[in-house]
Scaffold this active site. Structure first.
Site, short mmCIF file in Angstrom:
data_model
loop_
_atom_site.label_atom_id
_atom_site.label_comp_id
_atom_site.label_asym_id
_atom_site.label_seq_id
_atom_site.Cartn_x
_atom_site.Cartn_y
_atom_site.Cartn_z
N GLN A 146 0.82 -1.21 0.00
CA GLN A 146 0.00 0.00 0.00
C GLN A 146 0.85 1.26 0.00
OE1 GLN A 146 -2.21 -0.85 3.59
NE2 GLN A 146 -0.34 -1.44 4.63
N HIS A 201 -8.06 2.95 20.05
CA HIS A 201 -7.46 1.73 20.61
C HIS A 201 -8.13 1.29 21.92
CE1 HIS A 201 -4.02 2.89 17.88
NE2 HIS A 201 -4.38 1.70 17.48
N ASP A 230 -7.69 -5.40 13.75
CA ASP A 230 -7.43 -3.96 13.63
C ASP A 230 -6.98 -3.70 12.19
OD1 ASP A 230 -6.80 -1.33 13.93
OD2 ASP A 230 -5.04 -1.66 15.18
N ASP A 264 -10.25 -0.50 6.07
CA ASP A 264 -11.71 -0.56 5.85
C ASP A 264 -12.17 -1.78 5.05
OD1 ASP A 264 -11.91 1.71 7.27
OD2 ASP A 264 -12.00 3.05 5.55
N1 AG3 Z 1 -7.19 0.78 11.74
C1 AG3 Z 1 -7.90 1.30 10.64
C2 AG3 Z 1 -9.13 2.04 10.92
C3 AG3 Z 1 -9.85 2.42 9.70
C4 AG3 Z 1 -9.83 3.86 9.42
N2 AG3 Z 1 -10.62 4.12 8.28
C5 AG3 Z 1 -10.71 5.30 7.65
N3 AG3 Z 1 -10.07 6.32 8.10
N4 AG3 Z 1 -11.42 5.41 6.60
C6 AG3 Z 1 -6.49 1.75 12.49
C7 AG3 Z 1 -5.15 1.36 12.82
C8 AG3 Z 1 -4.80 1.84 14.16
N5 AG3 Z 1 -4.17 0.83 14.90
#
Ligand code: AG3
Length: 281
Positions: A36, A67, A160, A163
């Site tokens: 990515q 978190h 975690d 999307d």
């Molecule tokens: N994990 C991703 C959350 C998604 C955020 N989505 C968005 N901004 N469209 C977060 C990682 C943190 N540990």
């Protein structure tokens, strides 16, 4: 999408022209990893900003607002969480919160993109030492494959991920949830973030339905997260005899929390009326 020269801001565009932006003090870097596009900024008011494929992952000041609700409600609802699996979470924030629990003997984190771990370790440091904790085991690999072959079982599994569109799509499918169910102990909980309540409502409904096919019970809740188009949604799958609406307040007292309020656990389940009606017709 992305950095806006005129505004000197990073803006994430959600569907229907809804944006979330941060004024930028410094563009730290931008790189293409194996999986990515990764961007890192120093913002004016929220510390560092980590972006993957154009979507905000976290801002340093306020990341706990994501978190804490991702980790502590499931950890406190489970009667004795000793072994925890984290899928994704390369920045280390989730791992850090998991390791705050004294019951935890082992926490495995499976992150597909090693570059996210490296950058976080070097520049973000929100793991606050969690990567070095002897209870932590870091695996750079595909969580979907890992869970299929997992030779061991877990009490809590935390997803975690990015999307439910693009590369993480698999993590929201029935097939994946079934594998998660099988990787849980007789009594277990899994949680996943499930996108913006207002802007990804259909993705939330899809994920809820897929999850319902795999788990004994499914719960949903929302939480306002700094940096995302809030409120944000979370889905919890339960296996066996464990009730996510009840938590252990004694253990909660040992945690230092800022956003998730265990004394008010029941307020998590607040949802806009139309969303609740869609989820439970
Ligand atoms: N994990 C991703 C959350 C998604 C955020 N989505 C968005 N901004 N469209 C977060 C990682 C943190 N540990």
């Amino acid at each position: 999408m992305g950095f806006n020269e005129r505004e000197n801001a990073f803006i994430e565009w959600y569907p229907r022209g809804y944006g979330v932006g941060f004024k930028v003090k410094e563009r730290l870097f931008e790189t293409r990893t194996e999986y990515q596009k990764l961007e890192l900024y120093e913002t004016e008011g929220f510390g560092k900003l980590l972006v993957l494929d154009g979507t905000v992952q976290l801002v340093e000041i306020g990341e706990e607002s994501y978190h804490e609700p991702l980790v502590h409600p499931v950890m406190l609802a489970h009667p004795d969480p000793r072994r925890v699996l984290i899928i994704g979470g390369g920045d280390g924030g989730t791992l850090r919160e998991v390791l705050k629990h004294r019951t935890v003997e082992k926490a495995v984190m499976v992150e597909i993109d090693g570059a996210v771990i490296d950058v976080s370790r070097r520049y973000l440091k929100i793991d606050r030492g969690a990567f070095e904790d002897p209870r932590a085991e870091l695996v750079v690999g595909d969580g979907v494959e890992y869970i299929k072959k997992a030779g061991e079982r877990f009490d809590v599994i935390i997803v975690d991920s990015t999307d439910p569109v693009g590369p993480a799509k698999m993590l929201f499918s029935e097939a994946f949830y079934k594998n998660v169910f099988n990787a849980l102990n007789e009594r277990g909980l899994m949680i996943t973030q499930a996108g913006s309540v207002y802007l990804f409502t259909s993705e939330l409904l899809d994920a809820y339905r897929e999850m319902s096919k795999a788990f004994d019970r499914v719960y949903y809740f929302s939480f306002p997260v700094i940096g995302y188009a809030s409120p944000w949604s979370f889905l919890v799958g339960a296996k066996g005899d464990v009730d996510f609406t009840k938590i252990d307040l004694k253990r909660a007292g040992e945690l230092e929390l800022k956003y998730y309020d265990p004394q008010r656990h029941e307020t998590l389940f607040q949802m806009p009326k139309y969303v609740r009606e869609m989820l439970e017709p």
